[in-house]
Design a protein around this motif. Structure first.
Motif, PDB file in Angstrom:
ATOM      1  N   THR A   1       0.801  -1.228   0.000  1.00  0.00           N
ATOM      2  CA  THR A   1       0.000   0.000   0.000  1.00  0.00           C
ATOM      3  C   THR A   1       0.830   1.273   0.000  1.00  0.00           C
ATOM      4  N   SER A   2       2.029   1.227   0.594  1.00  0.00           N
ATOM      5  CA  SER A   2       2.829   2.453   0.663  1.00  0.00           C
ATOM      6  C   SER A   2       4.293   2.141   0.925  1.00  0.00           C
ATOM      7  N   LEU A   3       5.133   3.101   0.587  1.00  0.00           N
ATOM      8  CA  LEU A   3       6.562   2.969   0.856  1.00  0.00           C
ATOM      9  C   LEU A   3       6.819   2.946   2.356  1.00  0.00           C
ATOM     10  N   ARG A   4       6.025   3.701   3.105  1.00  0.00           N
ATOM     11  CA  ARG A   4       6.177   3.719   4.563  1.00  0.00           C
ATOM     12  C   ARG A   4       5.979   2.318   5.146  1.00  0.00           C
ATOM     13  N   ASN A   5       4.976   1.615   4.653  1.00  0.00           N
ATOM     14  CA  ASN A   5       4.726   0.266   5.156  1.00  0.00           C
ATOM     15  C   ASN A   5       5.862  -0.695   4.817  1.00  0.00           C
ATOM     16  N   LYS A   6       6.467  -0.507   3.655  1.00  0.00           N
ATOM     17  CA  LYS A   6       7.614  -1.343   3.290  1.00  0.00           C
ATOM     18  C   LYS A   6       8.775  -1.083   4.245  1.00  0.00           C
ATOM     19  N   LEU A   7       8.997   0.192   4.543  1.00  0.00           N
ATOM     20  CA  LEU A   7      10.053   0.543   5.492  1.00  0.00           C
ATOM     21  C   LEU A   7       9.758  -0.047   6.866  1.00  0.00           C
ATOM     22  N   ARG A   8       8.517   0.130   7.304  1.00  0.00           N
ATOM     23  CA  ARG A   8       8.106  -0.288   8.648  1.00  0.00           C
ATOM     24  C   ARG A   8       8.213  -1.800   8.844  1.00  0.00           C
ATOM     25  N   ASN A   9       7.809  -2.553   7.852  1.00  0.00           N
ATOM     26  CA  ASN A   9       7.695  -4.002   8.019  1.00  0.00           C
ATOM     27  C   ASN A   9       8.853  -4.820   7.458  1.00  0.00           C
ATOM     28  N   LYS A  10       9.610  -4.231   6.534  1.00  0.00           N
ATOM     29  CA  LYS A  10      10.686  -4.999   5.913  1.00  0.00           C
ATOM     30  C   LYS A  10      12.078  -4.426   6.161  1.00  0.00           C
ATOM     31  N   VAL A  11      12.241  -3.141   5.901  1.00  0.00           N
ATOM     32  CA  VAL A  11      13.581  -2.544   5.931  1.00  0.00           C
ATOM     33  C   VAL A  11      14.063  -2.237   7.348  1.00  0.00           C
ATOM     34  N   LEU A  12      13.283  -1.457   8.092  1.00  0.00           N
ATOM     35  CA  LEU A  12      13.734  -1.009   9.410  1.00  0.00           C
ATOM     36  C   LEU A  12      13.970  -2.147  10.408  1.00  0.00           C
ATOM     37  N   PRO A  13      13.130  -3.177  10.446  1.00  0.00           N
ATOM     38  CA  PRO A  13      13.426  -4.284  11.372  1.00  0.00           C
ATOM     39  C   PRO A  13      14.801  -4.902  11.140  1.00  0.00           C
TER      40      PRO A  13
ATOM     41  N   LEU B   1      17.418  -3.281   9.779  1.00  0.00           N
ATOM     42  CA  LEU B   1      18.409  -2.287  10.191  1.00  0.00           C
ATOM     43  C   LEU B   1      18.568  -2.273  11.704  1.00  0.00           C
ATOM     44  N   TYR B   2      17.454  -2.431  12.415  1.00  0.00           N
ATOM     45  CA  TYR B   2      17.515  -2.467  13.875  1.00  0.00           C
ATOM     46  C   TYR B   2      18.342  -3.654  14.361  1.00  0.00           C
ATOM     47  N   LYS B   3      18.229  -4.768  13.663  1.00  0.00           N
ATOM     48  CA  LYS B   3      19.012  -5.947  14.033  1.00  0.00           C
ATOM     49  C   LYS B   3      20.505  -5.662  13.883  1.00  0.00           C
ATOM     50  N   LEU B   4      20.859  -4.954  12.819  1.00  0.00           N
ATOM     51  CA  LEU B   4      22.260  -4.623  12.577  1.00  0.00           C
ATOM     52  C   LEU B   4      22.781  -3.618  13.602  1.00  0.00           C
ATOM     53  N   ALA B   5      21.927  -2.665  13.968  1.00  0.00           N
ATOM     54  CA  ALA B   5      22.345  -1.610  14.895  1.00  0.00           C
ATOM     55  C   ALA B   5      22.364  -2.089  16.339  1.00  0.00           C
TER      56      ALA B   5
END
Length: 225
Positions: free
Chosen positions: A173-185, A187-191
């Motif tokens: 539905t949106s780029l924000r949702n892709k970030l929220r559910n796929k990308v940022l999780p 990145l958080y694991k790496l950080a």
């Protein structure tokens, strides 16, 4: 005026403001809630029902978008702020309160980065600021330092009910949702430190901007959300 979607963030914010008014004996006639129905999904009606039930006896307004066609985040935001402006004029309101949280802030920063935003766009959301669509209204975000997990824990502990938007998990539905559910999780694991590290970066950028504002004698930071 408190903007409420029915979700955990805005419902918690509304409860905090209500209890704040009670504790300090402020006139509840000065506390007003607004719910904007985007009319983009069938569950919007359930959100409305929740608002009318949970906020029964309080001052609130529900506005519904006539157009039910799919719209971009920017288009929906512009419609919301247009409705905010109407209510602000009607009720003589000078403060608008949102339930944006730290997780929202980080999402917005990365979203702006992907869109090629300048430094201003990377310093997403402040606890107190103005918005270019509502230049005469003070924007407040009292729970901006809380993460989404913090908010869910508080709601559960205090038995605060809320609605869940089923589209938040839909990455189509949106780029924000892709970030929220796929990308940022990921990145958080790496950080490892998750949101704390990213928020420190945002605050550092904010400090740089504040210094630039002082040296140039004019306001640079303006909210886009």
């Amino acid at each position: 005026m408190v903007a409420i979607s029915g979700g955990a963030d805005s419902t918690l914010t509304a409860c905090l403001m209500y209890n704040f008014f009670l504790k300090y004996k402020y006139d509840l006639q000065n506390l007003f809630f607004i719910h904007c129905n985007h009319n983009t999904r069938t569950s919007n009606l359930a959100d409305e029902k929740f608002i009318t039930t949970y906020f029964k006896g309080m001052q609130y307004s529900i506005v519904k978008r006539k157009n039910n066609k799919k719209s971009s985040e920017a288009e929906l935001r512009n419609w919301r702020y247009g409705e905010f402006k109407k209510q602000i004029r009607i009720h003589g309101i000078n403060q608008l309160i949102f339930g944006h949280n730290l997780t929202d802030r980080i999402e917005s920063t990365f979203l702006n980065l992907l869109r090629g935003a300048n430094l201003n766009g990377l310093v997403a959301m402040q606890t107190q600021e103005t918005h270019h669509l509502l230049p005469d209204t003070q924007i407040l975000r009292p729970i901006l330092t809380l993460t989404k997990d913090d908010i869910l824990h508080i709601c559960k502990h205090n038995k605060i009910p809320f609605m869940t938007d089923p589209t938040n998990k839909d990455t189509t539905t949106s780029l924000r949702n892709k970030l929220r559910n796929k990308v940022l999780p990921e990145l958080y694991k790496l950080a490892h430190k998750q949101t704390a590290t990213t928020n420190s970066y945002i605050e550092s950028m904010k400090s740089i901007y504040e210094q630039l504002e002082k040296s140039h004698g004019e306001k640079i930071l303006n909210s886009e959300f």
